[in-house]
Design a protein around this motif. Structure first.
Motif, PDB file in Angstrom:
ATOM      1  N   PHE A 361      19.092  11.148  -0.472  1.00 50.47           N
ATOM      2  CA  PHE A 361      19.924  11.939  -1.561  1.00 50.47           C
ATOM      3  C   PHE A 361      19.495  13.382  -1.471  1.00 50.47           C
ATOM      4  O   PHE A 361      20.678  14.150  -1.553  1.00 50.47           O
ATOM      5  CB  PHE A 361      19.948  11.431  -2.831  1.00 50.47           C
ATOM      6  CG  PHE A 361      20.866  10.173  -3.202  1.00 50.47           C
ATOM      7  CD1 PHE A 361      22.216  10.528  -3.518  1.00 50.47           C
ATOM      8  CD2 PHE A 361      20.621   8.921  -3.094  1.00 50.47           C
ATOM      9  CE1 PHE A 361      23.018   9.675  -3.603  1.00 50.47           C
ATOM     10  CE2 PHE A 361      21.480   7.883  -3.502  1.00 50.47           C
ATOM     11  CZ  PHE A 361      22.816   8.267  -3.789  1.00 50.47           C
ATOM     12  N   VAL A 362      18.441  13.771  -1.469  1.00 46.48           N
ATOM     13  CA  VAL A 362      17.993  14.983  -1.381  1.00 46.48           C
ATOM     14  C   VAL A 362      18.394  15.738  -0.172  1.00 46.48           C
ATOM     15  O   VAL A 362      19.079  16.939  -0.208  1.00 46.48           O
ATOM     16  CB  VAL A 362      16.476  15.247  -1.565  1.00 46.48           C
ATOM     17  CG1 VAL A 362      16.117  16.546  -1.137  1.00 46.48           C
ATOM     18  CG2 VAL A 362      15.950  14.738  -2.630  1.00 46.48           C
ATOM     19  N   LEU A 363      18.354  15.082   1.003  1.00 45.64           N
ATOM     20  CA  LEU A 363      18.833  15.680   2.394  1.00 45.64           C
ATOM     21  C   LEU A 363      20.337  15.878   2.227  1.00 45.64           C
ATOM     22  O   LEU A 363      21.052  16.943   2.592  1.00 45.64           O
ATOM     23  CB  LEU A 363      18.373  14.800   3.624  1.00 45.64           C
ATOM     24  CG  LEU A 363      16.891  14.742   3.832  1.00 45.64           C
ATOM     25  CD1 LEU A 363      16.706  13.990   5.019  1.00 45.64           C
ATOM     26  CD2 LEU A 363      16.431  16.246   4.283  1.00 45.64           C
ATOM     27  N   LEU A 364      20.965  15.005   1.683  1.00 46.35           N
ATOM     28  CA  LEU A 364      22.420  14.734   1.500  1.00 46.35           C
ATOM     29  C   LEU A 364      22.934  16.069   0.673  1.00 46.35           C
ATOM     30  O   LEU A 364      23.862  16.556   1.128  1.00 46.35           O
ATOM     31  CB  LEU A 364      23.034  13.382   0.878  1.00 46.35           C
ATOM     32  CG  LEU A 364      24.541  13.472   0.716  1.00 46.35           C
ATOM     33  CD1 LEU A 364      25.246  13.471   1.862  1.00 46.35           C
ATOM     34  CD2 LEU A 364      24.701  12.418   0.121  1.00 46.35           C
ATOM     35  N   GLY A 365      22.084  16.155  -0.378  1.00 48.11           N
ATOM     36  CA  GLY A 365      22.562  17.335  -1.390  1.00 48.11           C
ATOM     37  C   GLY A 365      22.250  18.682  -0.638  1.00 48.11           C
ATOM     38  O   GLY A 365      23.402  19.576  -0.797  1.00 48.11           O
ATOM     39  N   LEU A 366      21.400  18.918   0.106  1.00 47.63           N
ATOM     40  CA  LEU A 366      20.999  20.157   0.706  1.00 47.63           C
ATOM     41  C   LEU A 366      22.009  20.402   2.083  1.00 47.63           C
ATOM     42  O   LEU A 366      22.379  21.476   2.106  1.00 47.63           O
ATOM     43  CB  LEU A 366      19.585  20.217   1.312  1.00 47.63           C
ATOM     44  CG  LEU A 366      18.527  20.461   0.281  1.00 47.63           C
ATOM     45  CD1 LEU A 366      16.894  20.021   0.859  1.00 47.63           C
ATOM     46  CD2 LEU A 366      18.593  21.796  -0.328  1.00 47.63           C
ATOM     47  N   SER A 367      22.497  19.411   2.592  1.00 47.86           N
ATOM     48  CA  SER A 367      23.323  19.605   3.716  1.00 47.86           C
ATOM     49  C   SER A 367      24.855  19.469   3.207  1.00 47.86           C
ATOM     50  O   SER A 367      25.793  20.500   3.788  1.00 47.86           O
ATOM     51  CB  SER A 367      22.973  18.510   4.761  1.00 47.86           C
ATOM     52  OG  SER A 367      23.461  17.174   4.311  1.00 47.86           O
ATOM     53  N   TYR A 368      25.238  18.587   2.436  1.00 47.98           N
ATOM     54  CA  TYR A 368      26.480  18.463   2.021  1.00 47.98           C
ATOM     55  C   TYR A 368      27.111  19.483   1.247  1.00 47.98           C
ATOM     56  O   TYR A 368      28.342  20.022   0.964  1.00 47.98           O
ATOM     57  CB  TYR A 368      26.659  17.034   1.109  1.00 47.98           C
ATOM     58  CG  TYR A 368      28.120  16.982   0.984  1.00 47.98           C
ATOM     59  CD1 TYR A 368      29.097  16.512   1.875  1.00 47.98           C
ATOM     60  CD2 TYR A 368      28.689  16.805  -0.482  1.00 47.98           C
ATOM     61  CE1 TYR A 368      30.464  16.319   1.704  1.00 47.98           C
ATOM     62  CE2 TYR A 368      29.902  16.632  -0.724  1.00 47.98           C
ATOM     63  CZ  TYR A 368      30.748  16.280   0.178  1.00 47.98           C
ATOM     64  OH  TYR A 368      32.066  16.067   0.001  1.00 47.98           O
ATOM     65  N   GLY A 369      25.991  20.114   0.379  1.00 48.87           N
ATOM     66  CA  GLY A 369      26.449  21.467  -0.524  1.00 48.87           C
ATOM     67  C   GLY A 369      26.953  22.588   0.395  1.00 48.87           C
ATOM     68  O   GLY A 369      27.811  23.364  -0.259  1.00 48.87           O
ATOM     69  N   GLN A 370      26.850  22.659   1.398  1.00 46.04           N
ATOM     70  CA  GLN A 370      27.396  23.893   2.628  1.00 46.04           C
ATOM     71  C   GLN A 370      28.134  23.139   3.597  1.00 46.04           C
ATOM     72  O   GLN A 370      28.545  23.938   4.416  1.00 46.04           O
ATOM     73  CB  GLN A 370      26.292  24.466   2.890  1.00 46.04           C
ATOM     74  CG  GLN A 370      25.437  25.181   1.971  1.00 46.04           C
ATOM     75  CD  GLN A 370      26.040  26.211   1.025  1.00 46.04           C
ATOM     76  OE1 GLN A 370      26.987  26.999   1.314  1.00 46.04           O
ATOM     77  NE2 GLN A 370      26.003  26.132  -0.209  1.00 46.04           N
TER      78      GLN A 370
END
Length: 445
Positions: A361-370
Motif C-alpha cells: 500500500f505504501v509503494l502504491l501510494g507513492l507511485s499512484y499519487g503521480q
C-alpha cells in the motif's frame, strides 16, 4: 502543454480567469471547491469498484458458482470483474459523443445514473440456486454497465484543478484526485469487515453483503449533485472552455496521436499493476491459502489504505522536489524490487501477509499519487481532454483490469513466482515508456 488530471505547466492568468468568470456570474469559483469536487467524485467511483472487487472474493464464488471449486469460482468472478475495464474505453467514446451533442452536465448525469443503477441492481442479484445461470448473466450485464458508466465520468475537473497549480507545486496538485482511491477502499473494506464480523456466514451470504451496494448508490447520488454543481455552472464552463478542455472524437485522437495514448498508458503501468495486487488479489490468496481471518485481512488493508493516503500526499511533495517523471521511474524500480519479495512474504504466514499488504500500500501510494497523466503533456491542446481519458482507460485495462484474474490463476498453477513476473513486467513497461518519451522530447527539442 500540460496533462489533464495531473501535472500542468503554470498558467499565469488563472486568477485573472477566475475573476473574469466571476464578472459574468455570482458564483464563487475557487480551486478549493474544485479539489473537493474531484475527491468526492473519484471516491465514489473507487468505492463502487472496490465493493465489487471484495464481493468477488467473499460473495460471488458461493452465490453464483456453487458448482465450482472455490478457486475456479473466484477466477470466474475475477473474469466478470475485468469486464468493466474492457467496457470503459467504449464508454469513453460514447460519452465524448454525448458531451459534444448535449453537454458535460448531461453526460455526467447519464454516466453516474447508469453507474448507480448498475451498482444498486447488484444488491438485488439473485443466487444461482434460485434462478440458475440467469444470475450470472445479470451480473455480467450490470458489470459491463458499470464500465460503460465509468468511461463517462471524466468531467475535466482534475484538469482544471491542475491548471491552477503554480510551477513549484505541480506534484501536489496532481495527487489530489488520487486520494479518492484510499478513501473509497477504506469505506468499502470497513463496511465488509463490519458486516462479515457481525453476521453469521449464512446471514452474510444471504443479505448482509447487499448493504455495501445500497450504500454505493447513495454515495453516487451525493457525488452527482456535488459534481454537477461545479461542471454546469457558467463560470466553470467558461474556464473549461478557455483552457480547451473540450471533447473530440476518440477515433480522431487515436488516428492523430495514438502513440501518445500508448506512451501515457504504459508509463503508468507499474502503478496500475500494483493497484489490484495490493487490494483485491491478496484478499483472495490469503482467504484460500492462509489461516488468517477475513476480518483481520480487511483490517490490515484498511490500515494500509491510510498509509497509502499519506504516501499519496508525500508523493506530491517529492514530485515537486525531484520531478514527477523521476519519481515515477524511481517507484517503478522499487516496485520491481518489491516483486521479488512477493513469494517470500505471501508464503510466510500472517506476519508475511501483513508486511506484504502494508508495504504494498505504501509503494502504491507513492507511485499512484503521480501516475495519472504523467506524460500526457505530449498531447496537443485540442486532444488533451480526450487523450488523457483514453490513456487512463488503457492503463487500467492493461495494468489493473486483469491483474486479480491473472495473478490468482497463475499463482495457483505455477506458484507465487508468477505474481513476481507480472508485477515486474509492469515496472519494466513503465521504465521503457518513460525512456521512449524522453527520447522523443529530445528529438523534438
Amino acid at each position: 502543454m500540460y496533462s489533464p488530471g495531473s501535472a500542468a505547466l503554470p498558467v499565469p492568468g488563472f486568477e485573472s480567469s477566475v475573476s473574469l468568470a466571476r464578472a459574468h456570474t455570482d458564483e464563487d469559483v475557487t480551486p478549493g471547491e474544485i479539489a473537493v469536487g474531484v475527491i468526492i467524485g473519484r471516491s465514489s467511483e473507487y468505492f463502487d469498484f472496490f465493493v465489487f472487487g471484495i464481493a468477488s472474493v467473499l460473495v460471488f464464488p458461493s452465490l453464483l458458482f456453487p458448482f465450482m471449486s472455490r478457486l475456479d469460482g473466484t477466477l470466474m468472478a475475477f473474469a466478470i470483474f475485468a469486464l468493466a475495464f474492457v467496457a470503459r474505453p467504449v464508454g469513453t467514446a460514447i460519452s465524448m459523443a454525448v458531451q459534444r451533442r448535449w453537454g458535460r452536465g448531461t453526460k455526467l448525469t447519464l454516466a453516474l445514473f447508469l453507474l448507480g443503477a448498475c451498482t444498486a441492481g447488484m444488491a438485488f442479484l439473485p443466487s444461482y440456486a434460485s434462478v440458475g445461470s440467469t444470475a450470472i448473466v445479470a451480473l455480467v450485464i450490470l458489470r459491463i454497465g458499470q464500465g460503460l458508466a465509468l468511461g463517462g465520468t471524466w468531467d475535466g475537473l482534475p484538469s482544471l484543478l491542475a491548471m491552477s497549480a503554480p510551477q513549484q507545486r505541480r506534484g501536489w496538485f496532481a495527487m489530489i484526485g488520487q486520494l479518492g482511491a484510499p478513501v473509497g477502499f477504506v469505506l468499502a473494506a470497513s463496511l465488509f469487515a463490519y458486516l462479515y464480523g457481525s453476521l453469521s456466514t449464512a446471514e452474510f451470504l444471504d443479505w448482509g453483503w447487499r448493504y455495501p451496494f445500497f450504500v454505493a448508490f447513495a454515495i453516487n447520488v451525493v457525488a452527482l449533485f456535488a459534481r454537477l454543481r461545479l461542471v454546469v455552472g457558467q463560470s466553470y464552463a467558461e474556464l473549461l472552455q478557455q483552457r480547451e478542455l473540450q471533447p473530440v472524437s476518440v477515433s480522431q485522437v487515436v488516428r492523430d496521436e495514438g502513440g501518445n495514448v500508448l506512451i501515457g498508458a504504459f508509463a503508468a503501468l507499474a502503478s496500475f499493476a500494483l493497484f489490484h495486487l495490493a487490494t483485491v488479489f491478496p484478499l483472495s490468496w490469503i482467504v484460500m491459502y492462509s489461516e488468517q481471518s477475513i476480518t483481520e485481512v480487511l483490517s490490515v488493508q484498511i490500515v494500509g489504505a491510510f498509509l497509502a493516503a499519506g504516501a499519496i500526499m508525500l508523493s506530491g511533495r517529492l514530485a515537486d522536489r525531484i520531478g514527477r517523471r523521476n519519481l515515477l521511474g524511481s517507484m517503478a524500480v522499487l516496485i520491481g524490487l518489491f516483486s521479488f519479495a512477493v513469494p517470500w512474504l505471501l508464503g510466510a504466514g500472517s506476519a508475511g501477509n501483513n508486511v506484504f499488504l502494508l508495504v504494498g500500500f505504501v509503494l502504491l501510494g507513492l507511485s499512484y499519487g503521480q501516475a495519472s497523466g504523467t506524460v500526457t503533456a505530449n498531447f496537443s491542446a485540442q486532444y488533451r481532454y480526450t487523450g488523457a481519458a483514453l490513456s487512463a482507460d488503457l492503463a487500467w485495462l492493461l495494468g489493473a483490469g486483469f491483474a486479480p484474474l491473472v495473478a490468482l490463476g497463475l499463482s495457483a498453477k505455477f506458484g507465487l513466482g508468477a505474481v513476481s513476473v507480472y508485477l515486474l513486467s509492469g515496472a519494466v513497461c513503465t521504465l521503457a515508456a518513460l525512456r521512449i518519451n524522453r527520447l522523443i522530447e529530445r528529438r523534438e527539442s
